[in-house]
Enzyme design. Sequence first.
Site, PDB file in Angstrom:
ATOM      1  N   SER A 196      61.755  42.991 -62.711  1.00  0.00           N
ATOM      2  CA  SER A 196      62.593  43.424 -62.398  1.00  0.00           C
ATOM      3  C   SER A 196      61.510  44.839 -62.726  1.00  0.00           C
ATOM      4  CB  SER A 196      62.941  43.678 -63.725  1.00  0.00           C
ATOM      5  OG  SER A 196      64.650  42.555 -63.893  1.00  0.00           O
ATOM      6  N   LYS A 235      62.558  51.522 -71.599  1.00  0.00           N
ATOM      7  CA  LYS A 235      63.908  50.577 -71.140  1.00  0.00           C
ATOM      8  C   LYS A 235      65.193  50.692 -72.239  1.00  0.00           C
ATOM      9  CE  LYS A 235      64.723  46.530 -68.019  1.00  0.00           C
ATOM     10  NZ  LYS A 235      63.898  45.538 -67.456  1.00  0.00           N
ATOM     11  N   SER A 255      65.812  45.351 -62.688  1.00  0.00           N
ATOM     12  CA  SER A 255      66.778  46.385 -64.042  1.00  0.00           C
ATOM     13  C   SER A 255      66.093  47.468 -64.315  1.00  0.00           C
ATOM     14  CB  SER A 255      66.685  44.899 -64.392  1.00  0.00           C
ATOM     15  OG  SER A 255      66.136  44.550 -64.983  1.00  0.00           O
TER      16      SER A 255
END
Lengths: 483, 97, 471
Positions: A174, A75, A150
């Site tokens: 997330s 990420k 996210s």
Amino acid sequence: MKSVIKTLSEKLRSGQITSVELTEKYIEAIKRVNPVINAYVHETFEEARRDAEYADRLIKEGKGTPLTGIPFTLKDNIATDGELTTCCSKILEGFRPYYDATVWKKLKEQGAVLLGKTNMDEFAMGSTSETSVYGAPLNPRNTARVTGGSSGGVAAAVCADIAAYGLGSDTGGSIRQPASFCGIVGFKPTYGAVSRYGLIAYGSSLDQIGPMTHSVTDAALVYDAIKGEDCADQTSAPVHMGPTALNGDVRGIKIGVAKEFFDGINPQIKGAIDAAIEQYKNAGAEVVEVSIPALKLALPVYYIIACAEASSNLGRYDGIRYGYRAANYSSVDDMITKTRTEGFGREVKKRIMLGTYVLSSGYFDAYYKKACLIRKRVESQLAECFEKCDVLFAPTAPVTAFPLGYSGGNALETYLSDVCTVPVNIAGLPAIALPCGKDKDGLPIGMQIIGKKFDDERVLDIAYFAEKSKLCELEDVEGGVRL
Amino acid sequence: MAISEKEIKTLARLARLEFSEEETKKFVPEFEEIINFADSINQQVEGDTASIREVTTRIATWDELREDEVKPSLPSEKITSNVHSDNGYFAVRRVVK
Amino acid sequence: MKYQLVSGLETHVELATATKIFCGCTTAFGGAPNTRCCPVCTGQPGALPILNKRVVEFAIRAGLATHCTINTTTHLDRKNYCYPDLPKAYQISQFDKPLCEHGYVELESGKRIGITRIHIEEDAGKLVHESGFTFIDYNRGGVPLIEIVSEPDISSPEEAREYVEKLQLIMRYIGVSDCKMQEGSMRCDVNISLMPVGSTKFGTRTEIKNMNSLSYIEKAMAYEYSRQAEILDNGGEVVQATMRYDEHTGETSVMRTKEDAQDYRYFPEPDILTVVIPEEKVEEIRASLPELPTDKLKRYVNELRINPANAQLLYKYKAVCDFVEKAISLGAGVKNTVNLTVGTLYSKLETEDDKERFNLPVTAEEMAKLVKLADEGKINITLAQKTLSKMAEEGKPVSAYISESDLAGVDEGELEGICKKAVESNPQAVADFKAGKEKAIFALYGFIKKATQGKADIKKADAILRQLIMK
């Protein structure tokens, strides 16, 4: 669910393919697929090729681990030495850290191959990945839908198999929510079980790095590779360091079901989870009803605490040391204000403002302080549950993947979709999200298995039953590597 | 809970953010919505809020603290590698028009 | 005096640890800009603070030495404010649970200045404004500090000075800081308010920030006293404000008023766990504390019978005290040790810093040897002074200047002979002495000193001389 890591690892070890060849296959797939789904925001192909050569050497010398030579993604909020790390925010444009996150350092040493950094909500603030400065990633299972967030980019990349696995971060869901929206596995370890060093902070007391994978087996392999106490993160904790044993034997285990988790959720989701619980029962598990009265409060508590911490954590983006700097200004103070005003997106500003508000004099006691108290209450009620059961089963989200653009006009509703995931962060518990069915639109439904603190391996093992018994098999998405 | 535009300005100043008049007008109801949501905790909690910092995280023992041993620092070129620097200093021009 | 001055001080003391409070970078003073930095102390995204054990230990030492109670369960808090010298836009400090509380510092008069609290925190970086730029150096960023907050017990600039001096002395004694105000390792914020004499209700206070010299503290307080008194005399009201002191004009001026006061939004630092300090650790630190300055001064005067003036000269420098005490423990007499130290060695220790560190190549062992020779009358005090002076310059042992033969050189018989010669060659002095002029004998001493190159024991010579003259 199939273990992609095991399959690839065997091919690498047996010499059917080299890591360099495998990496090129992934790079080729990314070039083909990524323009459609927008999962990757920074490609690190040169790094990947170097990593692959190193991995091939390790394998040749017999020093490989299950992750050696396997291409993966991080990420975009996990620091990578010399490679862009931007939290998908304008304010960190061009930022290249000169240090590695501990998780990346550990994986690198084992010969993992970093393909690139993946899309996310700006500073991990969102549930759809649409607040990314690079535009939203699309859900590979239905490109009119969001990936969730996210960690939406990791979910999309793994789902489309343009990464064998990825690491996401989970502050309020997330990792788990996008995993569920995209029909993959997402594991949030116990707070402290994996080092946060190098994870760009959103809510420091809630943030946790974890694996996003094709299977429970893969999640366990990746978890084993990144877990453990770290002298660079004082909040990390000692954990069992051997490999996680997966047997999937659920005879005699007690599954807790709290009705509060199921209030107001989509009946199709409830149905899918009930069916999954039935299968566990058939295999010898026992179901106990438990109650968590404070659960509903976890969501406002989460927003207060996460935003309070974020307002402080994001104070450092002032244009002085890294990232974006405003072009015109009348003083250093004005430069800071303009940089932040121009550099942060709407959602981030909103959360900074909320966090500033709940910490400001006059409101601190009513919001932040009280939220901390309720946090304790949620935590203790969850702990009480675990006196009656081994794990809790719950939905990951009350809905399946939103249509793209939906959350823009429905801010509060989007916030509410975190209701099932945030209690886990509030209490620092381990939880895995795995697919358990599809809704009438063919969108994946996810369920969560939540354990008590530092019971990460047990959670994985109980989840492994679903994999072993083929509880839910989603079809592969076209276009990826799929060896 | 109603939030005035003036309060928004004060908060924005603390957070080093700026909102135009128009943005502020748009922001106020959005902010109120989320504040009211956060406020839902206040309708439901009784009891004392005196000791807020109990065991949500681990407690560290004395031995876990870092020993006072010097580790090499990084060269200033690295430290300042992400922005304009001057002789090792981070450098910000005070006015740019 | 119409108004009573009411003052409390917030004193920042930089701790003498090897590394910064949250990372392994060195705390050494100076260095090229941003060369003593890492991701942690420059606030890089994703970096995390790791608390230095010695910082906690030193703060506890400081707390115990000022009679504080120690909070054994302690945590850190974030103090949020935006300024370019603060890389994270928050300072990690302590808010509601300082490490130490409720102590005091005792002044010469016996008056106690209360210590409200002592907490640990990190220092900020340094800004340089030059040629249209602001340049930032984070070498000092993350250097550990303790903030010592006093009660408003101080009622004059002189008391403030003494309080700060006492703090300095205590911190140096216990080895937690060198407290050099000129280098910024100690600095004070001074709170001042006035109230009519006899009143118990405090007036509105102002705070003068960042004082880095004792004389400025005194001057600024005196100025601020008269400024506030004038306002009150004219029926006005003092405005609560943060002030700065201009050392050139000797005046204070307003930096900011209450209206634009900061809102620091303190909250517990989530990156650092609450620490529980074992009681045994606190006791271990307590047991390791040296004798504190006030106690030492009392002991010097009352037990060692050192005259108060000399005791004052000695006790301010712990390294000197250690030297003197060691020499005494090796058998050197108190009086000669003290006199030689204060007389001869202090003239070689020119700066405060020299005295602070006892910057001389003389060991306590050699000092003891020399003092014992003087004590036993084997050398006279003048020779002892001369020898010590040479030792301090050249760093050689006593034996390099005084040999066994030197000491044996003037025996009784020889001395008697020399005395006879002295009497014979100074008839006038002898006559004067006989006539009652006591001082006339000094001329004979001079003759003997010259003849023996100072090695003669004048006391013995005196006895012989008197016998010879009275015959």
